[in-house]
Design a protein around this motif. Sequence first.
Motif, PDB file in Angstrom:
ATOM      1  N   THR A 116       3.752  -3.292   0.724  1.00  0.00           N
ATOM      2  CA  THR A 116       4.726  -3.954  -0.142  1.00  0.00           C
ATOM      3  C   THR A 116       6.027  -4.192   0.608  1.00  0.00           C
ATOM      4  N   LYS A 151      -0.052   1.303   0.419  1.00  0.00           N
ATOM      5  CA  LYS A 151       0.332   0.249  -0.525  1.00  0.00           C
ATOM      6  C   LYS A 151       1.848   0.069  -0.519  1.00  0.00           C
ATOM      7  N   THR A 152       2.567   1.168  -0.437  1.00  0.00           N
ATOM      8  CA  THR A 152       4.032   1.091  -0.384  1.00  0.00           C
ATOM      9  C   THR A 152       4.482   0.406   0.900  1.00  0.00           C
ATOM     10  N   LYS A 164       5.231   1.086 -11.301  1.00  0.00           N
ATOM     11  CA  LYS A 164       6.635   1.119 -11.700  1.00  0.00           C
ATOM     12  C   LYS A 164       7.545   1.115 -10.484  1.00  0.00           C
ATOM     13  N   THR A 165       7.126   1.816  -9.427  1.00  0.00           N
ATOM     14  CA  THR A 165       7.938   1.872  -8.220  1.00  0.00           C
ATOM     15  C   THR A 165       8.110   0.484  -7.625  1.00  0.00           C
ATOM     16  N   VAL A 166       7.029  -0.293  -7.616  1.00  0.00           N
ATOM     17  CA  VAL A 166       7.095  -1.644  -7.064  1.00  0.00           C
ATOM     18  C   VAL A 166       8.019  -2.514  -7.900  1.00  0.00           C
ATOM     19  N   TYR A 176      10.496  -1.534  -9.800  1.00  0.00           N
ATOM     20  CA  TYR A 176      11.871  -1.096  -9.578  1.00  0.00           C
ATOM     21  C   TYR A 176      12.381  -1.555  -8.213  1.00  0.00           C
ATOM     22  N   SER A 177      11.517  -1.478  -7.203  1.00  0.00           N
ATOM     23  CA  SER A 177      11.922  -1.905  -5.859  1.00  0.00           C
ATOM     24  C   SER A 177      12.234  -3.394  -5.828  1.00  0.00           C
ATOM     25  N   HIS A 181       1.679  -5.889  -2.090  1.00  0.00           N
ATOM     26  CA  HIS A 181       1.259  -4.810  -2.991  1.00  0.00           C
ATOM     27  C   HIS A 181      -0.235  -4.865  -3.296  1.00  0.00           C
ATOM     28  N   ASP A 186       0.328   5.584   0.135  1.00  0.00           N
ATOM     29  CA  ASP A 186       1.473   5.248   0.980  1.00  0.00           C
ATOM     30  C   ASP A 186       1.265   3.921   1.704  1.00  0.00           C
ATOM     31  N   THR A 204      15.456  -4.057  -7.704  1.00  0.00           N
ATOM     32  CA  THR A 204      16.609  -3.645  -6.910  1.00  0.00           C
ATOM     33  C   THR A 204      16.891  -4.651  -5.810  1.00  0.00           C
TER      34      THR A 204
END
Length: 91
Positions: free
Chosen positions: A55, A51-52, A2-4, A6-7, A43, A49, A10
Motif C-alpha cells: 500500500t 499488504k501494508t 481501517k488502517t488503509v 485512515y492512511s 492494497h 505487513d 491522512t
Amino acid sequence: MKTVIYSLGTLALAAALTACGTPVNNAQIGSATGAVLGGVAGHQFGKGDGKTAATAVGAALGAVVGGQAGAQQDRYYQQPQPAPYYNNRGY
C-alpha cells in the motif's frame, strides 16, 4: 482495512493542507489522486505487513506518476497558444 482508510485519509488531508494559501495546480491534483489510487491498487497485493508495504509503495509510486502527469499538463497550458485562425473575412 481501517488502517488503509485512515492512511489514505491522512495522506489526502496532508495534500490538501500543503496546498493552502497557494493556487492548486495540476501537478498537486495529480499527485494526490495518484497517491490515493496507487494506495488502493497496492492494497490488493500481499498479506499482513506485506499488504501494508505494498500500500505504501503503491501510494508513493502513484504520487510520483500522477505528479509528473499533472506537471506535464501545467507545462502545456503555460505555453503560448497560436493566434486564432481568421477566415479572410476579418472575424
